[in-house]
Design a protein around this motif. Structure first.
Motif, PDB file in Angstrom:
ATOM      1  N   PHE A  97       0.831  -1.212   0.000  1.00  0.00           N
ATOM      2  CA  PHE A  97       0.000   0.000   0.000  1.00  0.00           C
ATOM      3  C   PHE A  97       0.860   1.255   0.000  1.00  0.00           C
ATOM      4  CE2 PHE A  97      -1.603   3.369   2.814  1.00  0.00           C
ATOM      5  CZ  PHE A  97      -2.653   3.841   2.034  1.00  0.00           C
ATOM      6  N   GLY A 138      -2.972   2.811  -3.900  1.00  0.00           N
ATOM      7  CA  GLY A 138      -2.291   1.832  -3.060  1.00  0.00           C
ATOM      8  C   GLY A 138      -3.209   0.698  -2.651  1.00  0.00           C
ATOM      9  N   LEU A 139      -4.439   1.026  -2.293  1.00  0.00           N
ATOM     10  CA  LEU A 139      -5.397  -0.005  -1.882  1.00  0.00           C
ATOM     11  C   LEU A 139      -5.734  -0.949  -3.031  1.00  0.00           C
ATOM     12  CD1 LEU A 139      -7.888   2.036   0.340  1.00  0.00           C
ATOM     13  CD2 LEU A 139      -6.189   0.360   1.092  1.00  0.00           C
ATOM     14  N   VAL A 193      -3.201  -3.600  -3.205  1.00  0.00           N
ATOM     15  CA  VAL A 193      -3.385  -4.534  -2.091  1.00  0.00           C
ATOM     16  C   VAL A 193      -4.478  -5.546  -2.426  1.00  0.00           C
ATOM     17  CG1 VAL A 193      -4.153  -4.748   0.294  1.00  0.00           C
ATOM     18  CG2 VAL A 193      -2.548  -2.934  -0.340  1.00  0.00           C
TER      19      VAL A 193
END
Length: 526
Positions: free
Chosen positions: A217, A350-351, A354
């Protein structure tokens, strides 16, 4: 001091483009070769069963992989060329000589000090074979170090000339003479220092791996947050081309870095499942999906009288982001006027990475949808899970749209199309065509005289350069730069000023803009 350091980092980032931008081309050729040798596709495309077609595919994919195992010399030469200010060809040639000198100097010193590992026990020894010479395994960092050193010495002494009998030893010959003891000294120094650095790099990679999804992330968010500074390349490059992005042995050869591992696995049909490390190159998710949702949100929240204008701005930017992975035209449309949206964008980016990691998706698409198709489809669903990538992308599109639209309306953000003062001018296609017709001489369809004026005039411009999407200029006085003029009259997507360094974002047409500016100023393009 802080400004000087930032300037040096920006210059280094520009120099890195020379070797970095050539590597995706190698990847595309490997992907094409993989298509020609794909057994599943051959069932539907009979011409792929032809021996000549199959042989061509094997040659393409197999020969281009050699680039991935020789990144040291590629970065050495490329970075020296990219960072040199004059006589770039001579800088590249000198860097090649220095690379060869370094390899043999280190090999001899390791042998003299009894540090050379047995040739049959290199695995795990921290040493490797580079161009047939056994040295410490420095990977791409060897090329970066030597390329930067060569460029520095070259820029200082490449124009130093002597008189009389010593005339032959001036210029690039003097540069090489100076670099010989420096290179030998570096070989000796790094023979002692690099093992410790190897340990630190390994530890850092281990920390990131142990951090799991949090580390991923941070990587994805930081890579976006540094867009305004132009230093985002320094975030992802080590993960793509060094051991930070993973180490894997494929076909008897050791590959370092997420992208190198991916390309090597593409070329090896025996690989049943791609390495999880390739997730570091999944940066295309927000480019192909998320930011398109942001564009739609900005369009739907624009004032009724500005709908047509904002459509003319956002549609080309969205298409460029989807197909080519160039996001700056979109990001710069809200980065400075609504920074909270840019922060949200970084977090969601970033998420998204992930989520891909949690779902075990190893598909990549760093440079848009064209890359995505060429890289992933030939490998099949089992290796990449590319349909899941698309499903996650659609979900991200919806999330971006909902959050951006809510925040724009709730916080009354002045995103493009919501201005009432008329300060930010958005052109329709007819406006744009009328504007560019006034300057037919400009190959880039940009009024070059306006670009120069916006940068403070001829006398204010010290150096002109460019990267993939930005015109990068060094000026005498940054206070003379007219941001409004550059944006409104030259169709710039954004302007970033850091001290004497000015970056004007033009997107994919920046090469033409750079050429036109060089011609207008009467300087020779590098």
């Amino acid at each position: 001091m802080k400004e000087k350091i930032l300037n040096q980092l920006q210059n280094f980032s520009k120099g890195m483009f020379v070797p970095v931008l050539i590597l995706p081309i190698a990847g595309l050729i490997i992907a094409f070769g993989n298509i020609l040798t794909n057994a599943r596709l051959a069932e539907y495309l009979p011409f792929l069963k032809n021996e000549m077609v199959y042989g061509l595919g094997k040659m393409l994919s197999g020969s281009l992989v050699s680039i991935l195992v020789n990144l040291g010399i590629i970065f050495c030469v490329g970075l020296a060329v990219g960072l040199s200010k004059k006589k770039k060809a001579e800088a590249g040639f000198t860097s090649l000589l220095v690379f060869l000198v370094f390899l043999n100097a280190m090999n001899i010193f390791l042998n003299l000090t009894n540090k050379l590992a047995p040739a049959d026990a290199l695995r795990g020894s921290g040493q490797t074979m580079v161009l047939g010479v056994q040295v410490l395994d420095m990977g791409v960092f060897l090329g970066i170090i030597l390329g930067a050193v060569v460029a520095y010495i070259h820029n200082r002494f490449c124009e130093k000339e002597f008189d009389g009998a010593f005339q032959i030893y001036g210029g690039s010959r003097l540069v090489f003479i100076i670099l010989i003891p420096i290179t030998v000294g570096l070989a000796i120094l790094l023979s002692y220092v690099w093992p410790s650095i190897q340990y630190l790099i390994s530890s850092l990679g281990g920390f990131i791996t142990s951090a799991g999804n949090f580390g991923l992330f941070m990587y994805g968010a930081l890579e976006r947050l540094l867009i305004p500074t132009g230093l985002h390349h320094l975030v992802y490059t080590p993960f793509l081309y060094s051991s930070l992005g993973g180490v894997a042995e494929i076909g008897g050869k050791v590959f370092e870095g997420a992208r190198n591992i991916y390309f090597a696995e593409m070329a090896d049909p025996s690989i049943a499942k791609l390495s999880a490390s390739v997730i570091w190159d999944a940066r295309g998710l927000s480019k192909m999906f998320g930011l398109i949702g942001a564009c739609l949100a900005m369009y739907h929240t624009a004032l009724p009288q500005n709908k047509n204008k904002i459509k003319a701005l956002l549609i080309p930017a969205a298409v460029t982001s989807i197909l080519a992975g160039v996001t700056e035209p979109i990001e710069f449309s809200f980065m400075f006027i609504a920074p909270i949206l840019f922060a949200i964008h970084a977090v969601l980016s970033g998420l998204g990475m992930v989520v891909l990691n949690i779902l075990g998706v190893t598909a990549i698409g760093p440079n848009g949808f064209i890359d995505f198709l060429l890289y992933n489809l030939p490998l099949g669903i089992e290796k990449t899970h590319w349909p899941v990538f698309i499903l996650v992308g659609i979900g991200q599109f919806i999330v971006y749209y909902v959050i951006f639209r809510f925040l724009i309306v709730k916080l009354k953000l002045k995103t493009p199309g919501r201005e009432t003062s008329g300060d930010t001018k958005l052109y329709t296609k007819s406006d744009y065509k009328e504007k560019i017709s006034k300057d037919k001489k400009s190959e880039s369809s940009i009024p070059v005289a306006m670009v120069v004026e916006g940068l403070g005039g001829n006398d204010n411009i010290l150096k002109v350069d460019n990267c993939y999407t930005r015109l990068r200029v060094v000026v005498k006085d940054s206070s003379l730069v007219n941001e409004a003029l550059l944006k409104n009259e030259t169709a710039a997507n954004g302007v970033v000023i850091k001290g004497e360094n000015v970056q004007v974002v033009y997107g994919l047409k920046v090469t033409g803009v750079r050429k036109s500016v060089d011609e207008y100023l009467g300087i020779e393009s590098n």
